[in-house]
Motif scaffolding. Structure first.
Motif, short mmCIF file in Angstrom:
data_model
loop_
_atom_site.label_atom_id
_atom_site.label_comp_id
_atom_site.label_asym_id
_atom_site.label_seq_id
_atom_site.Cartn_x
_atom_site.Cartn_y
_atom_site.Cartn_z
N ASP A 31 0.83 -1.20 0.00
CA ASP A 31 0.00 0.00 0.00
C ASP A 31 0.87 1.26 0.00
OD1 ASP A 31 -2.39 -1.45 0.07
OD2 ASP A 31 -2.35 -1.59 2.25
N LEU A 32 1.94 1.23 0.80
CA LEU A 32 2.83 2.38 0.88
C LEU A 32 3.52 2.62 -0.46
CD1 LEU A 32 4.17 4.62 2.51
CD2 LEU A 32 5.85 2.94 3.31
N ARG A 33 3.91 1.57 -1.12
CA ARG A 33 4.59 1.71 -2.41
C ARG A 33 3.70 2.34 -3.47
NH1 ARG A 33 7.21 -3.32 -1.07
NH2 ARG A 33 5.61 -4.49 -2.20
N GLU A 34 2.39 2.18 -3.32
CA GLU A 34 1.46 2.78 -4.28
C GLU A 34 1.34 4.29 -4.09
OE1 GLU A 34 -2.25 0.81 -3.93
OE2 GLU A 34 -1.53 -1.11 -4.75
N LEU A 35 1.77 4.79 -2.93
CA LEU A 35 1.63 6.21 -2.62
C LEU A 35 2.89 7.02 -2.91
CD1 LEU A 35 -0.21 5.89 0.83
CD2 LEU A 35 -1.23 6.35 -1.41
N THR A 36 4.00 6.36 -3.21
CA THR A 36 5.26 7.08 -3.39
C THR A 36 6.16 6.35 -4.37
OG1 THR A 36 7.28 7.82 -2.27
CG2 THR A 36 6.20 5.88 -1.36
N PRO A 37 6.92 7.11 -5.16
CA PRO A 37 7.93 6.47 -6.02
C PRO A 37 9.21 6.13 -5.26
CG PRO A 37 7.93 8.83 -6.38
CD PRO A 37 6.81 8.55 -5.41
N ALA A 38 9.28 6.50 -3.96
CA ALA A 38 10.48 6.20 -3.17
C ALA A 38 10.67 4.68 -3.05
CB ALA A 38 10.36 6.82 -1.78
#
Length: 266
Positions: free
Chosen positions: A13-20
């Motif tokens: 889920d976190l990866r979907e919110l940021t390109p980091a």
């Protein structure tokens, strides 16, 4: 009283919110192969962006089609090697460019626009003209007529100060390629400086950054830049003395007291 239950969110889920690069996982003591290959590819793209060709002829042609009359200039950095090793050379015009500006006709203006390659010519090639296309109508709504326009090779941000001063501009807008990151090799930055002159620092500038396909869009960036131009001219400041308070209000005209630019100056 019941204790509130916090919902658990996964790393996916976190990866979907940021390109980091978060939650990459591991394979033994190393990164997984897919993550390593993706990192290597993004690093290569960033290096390519730094060393990419600056398409000056196309930029001059397309800016001219928008009603501007850009002059082609160069810094004292003779090549990309000099540019990367000697940042100071990128902050000064070469003698031929100084003569070209000194010999130009036309008087002072409200706003000079400088398009420089910076650390990502790729970003400027892709985004600069489209941003200007969105920006010019916003400036005209605010009562600001762009005047002197330049396309500058081997440019650092501070090169705009010398160019703006030689144009006799009340303010200079420098559009320049930002240092490429591993998630954004083609990010464009816009730097605004009131009363440009040699010797100013970043404390004297406002910056609208992260302009690219996955970042700040052209219309939103143009709105912010037009607001800063209007307020900077009205208050006669930029930098730490001018905060972006644009909010959601459309920029208004700056008033009838400002002089118009002579488009024949370039």
């Amino acid at each position: 009283m019941k204790t509130p239950v916090l919902a658990c969110r996964s790393l996916s889920d976190l990866r979907e919110l940021t390109p980091a690069r978060v939650g990459l996982g591991r394979a033994g003591a190393s990164m997984p192969t897919d993550a390593l290959l993706a990192f290597t590819l993004d690093h290569a793209r960033a290096r390519d962006a730094v060393h990419g060709a600056f398409d000056t002829s196309r930029l001059v042609e397309e800016l001219a089609s928008l009603g501007l009359a850009p002059v082609l200039l160069s810094s004292q950095a003779r090549n990309r090697r000099d540019y990367l090793r000697r940042p100071d050379l990128g902050r000064m015009l070469d003698p031929a460019s100084q003569r070209a500006l000194a010999d130009r006709s036309g008087g002072p203006c409200q706003l000079a626009i400088v398009v420089g390659d910076g650390l990502s010519p790729a970003a400027v090639n892709v985004h600069a003209v489209e941003l200007v296309r969105h920006l010019v109508p916003r400036l005209q709504e605010a009562g600001v007529q762009p005047g002197g326009t330049a396309v500058a090779s081997g440019a650092r941000v501070a090169l705009g100060d010398e160019i703006g001063a030689m144009f006799g501009a009340r303010m200079v807008l420098m559009l320049i390629g930002e240092r490429p990151g591993l998630s954004a090799p083609d990010s464009l930055g816009a730097y605004l400086t009131f009363a440009p002159r040699i010797g100013l620092t970043d404390a004297d500038r406002n910056c609208v950054s992260n302009i690219h396909g996955a970042g700040l869009g052209y219309d939103e960036a143009a709105f912010k830049i037009a607001w800063l131009v209007r307020e900077g001219l009205a208050r006669q400041v930029t930098g730490v003395a001018l905060k972006d308070e644009s909010g959601g209000a459309a920029p208004a005209r700056i008033g009838a007291g400002w002089f118009e630019c002579d488009k024949s100056e370039t």
